[in-house]
Design a protein around this motif. Structure first.
Motif, PDB file in Angstrom:
ATOM      1  N   THR A 147     -14.204 -17.172  10.194  1.00 17.92           N
ATOM      2  CA  THR A 147     -14.891 -17.293   9.156  1.00 17.92           C
ATOM      3  C   THR A 147     -16.213 -16.341   9.271  1.00 17.92           C
ATOM      4  OG1 THR A 147     -14.820 -19.713   8.673  1.00 17.92           O
ATOM      5  CG2 THR A 147     -16.957 -18.694   7.668  1.00 17.92           C
ATOM      6  N   PHE A 148     -16.361 -15.485   8.205  1.00 17.36           N
ATOM      7  CA  PHE A 148     -17.252 -14.256   8.199  1.00 17.36           C
ATOM      8  C   PHE A 148     -18.409 -14.305   7.467  1.00 17.36           C
ATOM      9  CE2 PHE A 148     -15.276 -10.810  10.657  1.00 17.36           C
ATOM     10  CZ  PHE A 148     -13.844 -11.044  10.711  1.00 17.36           C
ATOM     11  N   GLY A 149     -19.655 -13.801   8.003  1.00 13.11           N
ATOM     12  CA  GLY A 149     -20.748 -13.929   7.225  1.00 13.11           C
ATOM     13  C   GLY A 149     -20.628 -12.612   6.063  1.00 13.11           C
ATOM     14  N   LYS A 150     -21.522 -12.431   5.291  1.00 11.85           N
ATOM     15  CA  LYS A 150     -21.338 -11.352   4.322  1.00 11.85           C
ATOM     16  C   LYS A 150     -21.643  -9.958   4.835  1.00 11.85           C
ATOM     17  CE  LYS A 150     -21.119 -14.202   0.040  1.00 11.85           C
ATOM     18  NZ  LYS A 150     -20.060 -14.035   0.065  1.00 11.85           N
ATOM     19  N   GLY A 151     -22.447 -10.179   5.939  1.00 12.92           N
ATOM     20  CA  GLY A 151     -22.788  -8.876   6.537  1.00 12.92           C
ATOM     21  C   GLY A 151     -24.247  -8.313   6.421  1.00 12.92           C
ATOM     22  N   THR A 152     -24.599  -7.614   7.428  1.00 15.80           N
ATOM     23  CA  THR A 152     -26.223  -7.045   7.284  1.00 15.80           C
ATOM     24  C   THR A 152     -25.965  -5.589   7.382  1.00 15.80           C
ATOM     25  OG1 THR A 152     -27.269  -9.068   8.021  1.00 15.80           O
ATOM     26  CG2 THR A 152     -28.482  -6.997   8.030  1.00 15.80           C
TER      27      THR A 152
END
Lengths: 113, 114
Positions: free
Chosen positions: A102-107
């Protein structure tokens, strides 16, 4: 359901400054946690990972991350940022026996000379 | 050591045309294989994963399909592309039964549908 939150969409730092990218996860048991980096037009490269044991993990390119169960966080840090660190950073987690990350949306990190 | 290849690196296709993207892994056997899509300004969306030859799990309904004709080959296809299929497609692999699901990514394919 598992979720990963990266609250900062875009961060800008000066070269040589310290960096901390935030990541919060939602998972009942101890998760497997990862940080990946993606340069423009490239695939994802694994920076570091946490499975168990020492909660401060060291990765490649001078990055480290600290697992804090009480805060459900796995923040990425670097003491001195280089211009080549400009990229997008993704936090991810997985549960035991799961086939999925499960990935975060990124920074997105920008570095000012 | 293990390596993962994707081709083509870049593709421009008209709406309604077919699609075939290929991913191969070297240096490992029986990997789990994954297809992700990354649209502009968005995170990674898992499209398909496979735990063995001929075994495909779909995560989102769409006009795409995946196949695994060989142990280390994973193919993403479409019979008719839509504009919304544009994006950056990433293939990844993990060790079967690793428990942690640590994934290793390929270089990606940039697909533009016009």
């Amino acid at each position: 359901a598992q979720s990963v939150t990266q609250p900062d969409i875009h961060i800008t730092v000066s070269e040589g400054a310290s960096l901390e990218l935030r990541c919060n996860y939602s998972y009942g048991a101890t998760p497997y946690l990862f940080w990946y980096v993606q340069s423009p037009g490239q695939g994802l490269q694994l920076l570091l990972k946490y499975f168990s044991g020492d909660t401060l993990v060291q990765g490649i390119k001078g990055f480290e991350a600290e697992f804090k169960r009480s805060q459900s966080s796995f923040n990425l840090r670097k003491p001195s940022v280089h211009w080549s660190d400009a990229a997008e950073y993704f936090c991810a987690n997985s549960g035991a026996g799961s086939y999925q990350l499960t990935f975060g949306k990124g920074t997105k990190l920008s570095v000012i000379p | 050591s293990q390596t993962i290849h994707q081709w083509p690196a870049t593709l421009v296709q008209p709406v309604g045309s077919p699609l075939s993207l290929e991913c191969t892994v070297e240096g490992t056997s029986n990997p789990n294989l994954y297809w992700y899509r990354q649209a502009a300004g968005r995170g990674l969306q898992l499209l398909f994963y496979s735990v063995g030859i001929g075994q495909i799990s779909s995560e989102v309904p769409q006009n795409l399909s995946a196949s695994r004709p060989q142990d280390r080959q994973f193919i993403l296809s479409s019979k008719k592309l839509l504009l919304s299929d544009s994006g950056f497609y990433l293939c990844a692999w993990s060790v079967l039964g690793s428990g942690s699901n640590e994934q290793f990514f390929g270089p990606g394919t940039r697909l533009t549908v016009l």
